[in-house]
Design an enzyme around this catalytic site. Sequence first.
Site, PDB file in Angstrom:
ATOM      1  N   CYS A  76       0.869  -1.174   0.000  1.00  0.00           N
ATOM      2  CA  CYS A  76       0.000   0.000   0.000  1.00  0.00           C
ATOM      3  C   CYS A  76       0.909   1.229   0.000  1.00  0.00           C
ATOM      4  O   CYS A  76       1.735   1.385   0.913  1.00  0.00           O
ATOM      5  CB  CYS A  76      -0.866  -0.030   1.256  1.00  0.00           C
ATOM      6  N   CYS A 186      -1.279   3.849  -6.509  1.00  0.00           N
ATOM      7  CA  CYS A 186      -2.091   3.220  -5.456  1.00  0.00           C
ATOM      8  C   CYS A 186      -2.291   1.790  -5.919  1.00  0.00           C
ATOM      9  O   CYS A 186      -2.571   1.547  -7.112  1.00  0.00           O
ATOM     10  CB  CYS A 186      -3.431   3.934  -5.321  1.00  0.00           C
TER      11      CYS A 186
HETATM   12  N1  DGL Z   1      -4.059   0.709  -1.897  1.00  0.00           N
HETATM   13  C1  DGL Z   1      -3.649   1.856  -1.179  1.00  0.00           C
HETATM   14  C2  DGL Z   1      -2.431   2.541  -1.782  1.00  0.00           C
HETATM   15  O1  DGL Z   1      -1.652   1.894  -2.442  1.00  0.00           O
HETATM   16  C3  DGL Z   1      -4.628   2.873  -0.716  1.00  0.00           C
HETATM   17  C4  DGL Z   1      -6.060   2.773  -0.940  1.00  0.00           C
HETATM   18  C5  DGL Z   1      -6.808   3.433   0.193  1.00  0.00           C
HETATM   19  O2  DGL Z   1      -7.027   4.646   0.165  1.00  0.00           O
HETATM   20  O3  DGL Z   1      -7.125   2.692   1.104  1.00  0.00           O
HETATM   21  O4  DGL Z   1      -2.215   3.695  -1.579  1.00  0.00           O
END
Ligand code: DGL
Length: 259
Positions: A76, A186
Amino acid sequence: MGERSDGFVGVFDSGLGGISVLRSLVAELPHEDFRYFGDSANAPYGEKAEAQVLELSQGIAERFLADGAKAIVIACNTATSAAAATLRAAHPDVPIVGIEPALKPAARAFPRGRILVMATEMTLHLDKYHELARAWGGECEVVPVPCPGLAARIERGDLDAPDLAEMVAGLVGGYAGSIDAVVLGCTHYPFVRAQIARALGPGVAFFDGGAGTARQLRARLTDEGLLSERDRSGRVSFASSLDTPHELALYQSFFSMPL
Ligand code: DGL
């Protein structure tokens, strides 16, 4: 290195987005065991306070370590920006690999190009991103595009629904015909790459951090003598803070869907 190298790698994200990274990890390191945890009950992280994302990330990392993880991947971008440094300082003996927007390879491929960086508001707000843009942006025109609501919508699945295509078009359609590359900053966004490509038109290159993160994990496990020595394929398991059969089926479908 016996026992410790037999341990599993814990992989986490705010929800199911990090499964895009998990796919790269399994491709790069097919003999490792991976346990994936998605904090879907608390998603999205990108619209929370930084301190809250740090606290949630600490809780997940502590649980992985209590269960015997030999390494952790923060799949993430948002949690990496908010928590990686603190987690590494607290656990200096554990390889903790994060992910960042793949601006470096994008800027290398398009040294004078116009590059969109799609990410959560928090990722684009925190220092890590600004350092990255300063270090690698070079002569490119780097355009940050915060995408509020997009990760939360992807969490719901049903990726072919018209509302999702409309949301994507609303976020990036205005750049159609004027950009060279998109950085998917993301880990949820690789699942809607086709929708983004449609909104932007032909001739746009895409970059995400999954493969780089997988190479980084391989390097760290190798350095620490922690690479698995087993011959069989590793096991991949899923858990979610939204622990329902529907949610876990969604995780499985994101793991196997063609991209
Ligand atoms: N998947 C996450 C990232 O790579 C964030 C998504 C979210 O806002 O939860 O930033």
